[in-house]
Design a protein around this motif. Structure first.
Motif, short mmCIF file in Angstrom:
data_model
loop_
_atom_site.label_atom_id
_atom_site.label_comp_id
_atom_site.label_asym_id
_atom_site.label_seq_id
_atom_site.Cartn_x
_atom_site.Cartn_y
_atom_site.Cartn_z
N ILE A 14 0.84 -1.20 0.00
CA ILE A 14 0.00 0.00 0.00
C ILE A 14 0.88 1.24 0.00
CG2 ILE A 14 -1.70 1.31 1.33
CD1 ILE A 14 -2.82 -1.28 2.35
N LYS A 15 0.52 2.19 -0.86
CA LYS A 15 1.26 3.45 -0.94
C LYS A 15 1.15 4.25 0.34
CE LYS A 15 0.62 6.11 -4.37
NZ LYS A 15 0.32 6.89 -5.58
N SER A 16 2.08 5.18 0.54
CA SER A 16 2.01 6.07 1.70
C SER A 16 1.78 7.52 1.30
CB SER A 16 3.28 5.97 2.54
OG SER A 16 4.41 6.33 1.75
N ASN A 17 1.91 7.82 0.00
CA ASN A 17 1.66 9.20 -0.44
C ASN A 17 0.75 9.22 -1.66
OD1 ASN A 17 4.14 8.13 -1.76
ND2 ASN A 17 3.97 10.04 -2.92
N TYR A 18 -0.13 10.22 -1.71
CA TYR A 18 -1.13 10.32 -2.77
C TYR A 18 -1.28 11.77 -3.20
CZ TYR A 18 -2.59 5.73 -0.98
OH TYR A 18 -2.63 4.43 -0.57
N ASN A 19 -1.52 11.97 -4.48
CA ASN A 19 -1.86 13.28 -5.02
C ASN A 19 -3.28 13.19 -5.59
OD1 ASN A 19 0.78 14.82 -4.80
ND2 ASN A 19 1.44 13.01 -5.92
N VAL A 20 -4.18 13.92 -4.99
CA VAL A 20 -5.61 13.74 -5.28
C VAL A 20 -6.27 15.08 -5.58
CG1 VAL A 20 -7.82 12.94 -4.31
CG2 VAL A 20 -5.71 11.71 -3.77
N VAL A 21 -7.20 15.06 -6.54
CA VAL A 21 -8.08 16.21 -6.77
C VAL A 21 -9.38 15.92 -6.02
CG1 VAL A 21 -9.40 17.54 -8.46
CG2 VAL A 21 -7.06 16.80 -9.00
N GLY A 22 -9.68 16.73 -5.00
CA GLY A 22 -10.90 16.57 -4.21
C GLY A 22 -11.95 17.57 -4.68
N VAL A 23 -13.20 17.11 -4.78
CA VAL A 23 -14.26 17.95 -5.34
C VAL A 23 -15.49 17.90 -4.43
CG1 VAL A 23 -15.66 18.43 -7.39
CG2 VAL A 23 -13.42 17.33 -7.64
N MET A 24 -16.07 19.07 -4.16
CA MET A 24 -17.23 19.16 -3.26
C MET A 24 -18.19 20.24 -3.75
SD MET A 24 -18.72 18.36 -0.36
CE MET A 24 -20.15 19.10 0.44
N SER A 25 -19.46 19.90 -3.81
CA SER A 25 -20.49 20.91 -4.08
C SER A 25 -21.49 20.86 -2.94
CB SER A 25 -21.20 20.64 -5.41
OG SER A 25 -22.30 21.53 -5.58
N GLY A 26 -21.68 21.99 -2.25
CA GLY A 26 -22.54 22.01 -1.08
C GLY A 26 -23.94 22.51 -1.37
N ALA A 36 -13.76 19.53 0.90
CA ALA A 36 -13.12 18.97 -0.30
C ALA A 36 -11.85 18.21 0.09
CB ALA A 36 -12.79 20.08 -1.30
N LEU A 37 -11.10 18.76 1.05
CA LEU A 37 -9.90 18.10 1.56
C LEU A 37 -10.24 16.72 2.13
CD1 LEU A 37 -6.88 18.23 2.67
CD2 LEU A 37 -7.91 19.16 4.76
N ILE A 38 -11.30 16.66 2.91
CA ILE A 38 -11.66 15.39 3.55
C ILE A 38 -12.24 14.41 2.54
CG2 ILE A 38 -13.25 14.34 5.21
CD1 ILE A 38 -12.60 16.63 7.12
N PHE A 39 -12.95 14.90 1.52
CA PHE A 39 -13.43 13.96 0.50
C PHE A 39 -12.27 13.37 -0.29
CE2 PHE A 39 -17.64 15.48 1.51
CZ PHE A 39 -18.34 14.28 1.45
#
Length: 357
Positions: A2-14, A317-320
């Protein structure tokens, strides 16, 4: 391995319809989770989309599925534009909440639009999304979803309070994470600010000049939802059925309506904070209302902490983004103590672009 680092685009619409929050974040796991938000922005909705999204609760399921397809395609173009503009090259996947179109957990119904296969196909990237459905299947509320992130990323605060369309709170109680919706916030405040041709009441200035209507305040504070025990969550349907009719029946001046709503929000929030000088991390658009923050401060003994803008505006968005990582790692991202589901679980749907299969 399992990886330990990730680069993610997080998206949220409230539910407050202020726009689509998009962030590009690096996450690192070394016994504890750390993060760095590298790019972030809110893409405002056009008047067209703001109107469409505001009417979702009045649509049939067939109409919602049709809107879902169009919105998924629109969301993909917004994310793609963000990726191109910021010249992002290293992306493990997109993690998207979508937009809540329907949330009636007591009837076993929830629908997030913007989670269709076309999202992955246009972006040519893996997409992890639709985090609520499995929880409902396991007997939960399907919300709130953010508390696992509060536990893993913001454990140094006694409470995490988010003031978006709704106020929701998250905290530890006897080693269990407890979280629930408290009351509506921006979904109601912005609705009445719009009657003055404003998107929102800047810093709560208009509300601060109004007078409290005691009849309205009593009726709002008497809503039965506030006596229910968690897990519990709110949706626009509840506001349309229970809140707007009460307010409209009194035909008040808008500034008095706003003043009374602010008081109602501050009372409900203060009732949910232990009066022992606990520290409270406050995020979401409601934190920009100086007047609302002042009333919460005055009604509770808690220490209100408003973080830097990137956390204040983009915490969800960070948490998603983190929820997507936990799903990718097949680790728990949805807590039974929060939603009332039969068990903790790893929730979400993984979309693989068709040309990558």
């Amino acid at each position: 391995m399992i990886k330990s680092n990730y680069n993610v685009v997080g998206v949220m619409s409230g539910t407050s319809l202020d726009g689509i929050d998009i962030i590009y974040t690096s996450y690192l796991y070394d016994g504890e989770w750390e993060f760095e938000i590298k790019h972030s922005e809110t893409v405002k909705y056009s008047e067209y989309w703001k109107f469409i999204l505001s009417q979702l609760v009045h649509k049939s399921l067939d109409e919602l599925y049709e809107i879902d397809n169009v919105y998924s395609e629109y969301l993909a173009t917004v994310i793609l534009d963000f990726i191109k503009r910021n010249e992002l090259e290293t992306i493990d996947f997109i993690s998207s909440h979508g937009h809540t179109a329907l949330h009636q957990p007591k009837d076993g119904l929830t629908l997030q639009i913007g989670n269709q296969q076309i999202l992955a196909d246009i972006l040519k990237l893996k997409v992890i999304c639709d985090f609520r459905v499995k929880d409902l299947e396991l007997g939960g509320q399907g919300a709130p979803l953010v508390p696992i992130g509060d536990r893993l990323l913001f454990s140094n605060y006694d409470y995490c309070l988010n003031l978006g369309g709704f106020a929701n709170i998250s905290f530890e109680n006897n080693s269990n994470r407890i979280a629930y919706d408290i009351c509506p916030v921006n979904i109601v405040l912005n609705h009445y600010a719009s009657k003055l041709n404003l998107e929102f009441d800047d810093k709560g200035q208009i509300a601060s000049k109004g007078n409290i209507n005691e009849v309205l305040l009593l009726r709002l504070n008497s809503l039965t939802f506030y006596d229910e025990k968690p897990p519990k969550s709110l949706g626009l349907e509840w506001v349309e059925t229970n809140v707007f009719p009460i307010i409209e029946s009194l035909n008040l001046e808008t500034e008095d309506t706003l003043r009374t709503i602010v008081e109602h929000i501050a009372i409900q929030i203060s009732k949910n904070l232990n009066q022992n000088e606990s520290n409270v991390l406050v995020t979401g658009g409601g934190a920009y209302s100086d007047f609302l923050m002042r009333r919460i401060n005055e009604l509770s003994n808690s220490k209100i902490i408003i973080p830097k803008n990137k956390i204040l505006e983009f915490k969800e968005a960070l948490i998603f983004g983190l929820l997507g990582i936990l799903k990718e790692r097949n680790e728990v991202n949805c807590l039974m103590s929060v939603t009332g589901a039969k068990k903790d679980h790893s929730s979400g749907k993984i979309l693989i672009p068709k040309n990558h299969i």
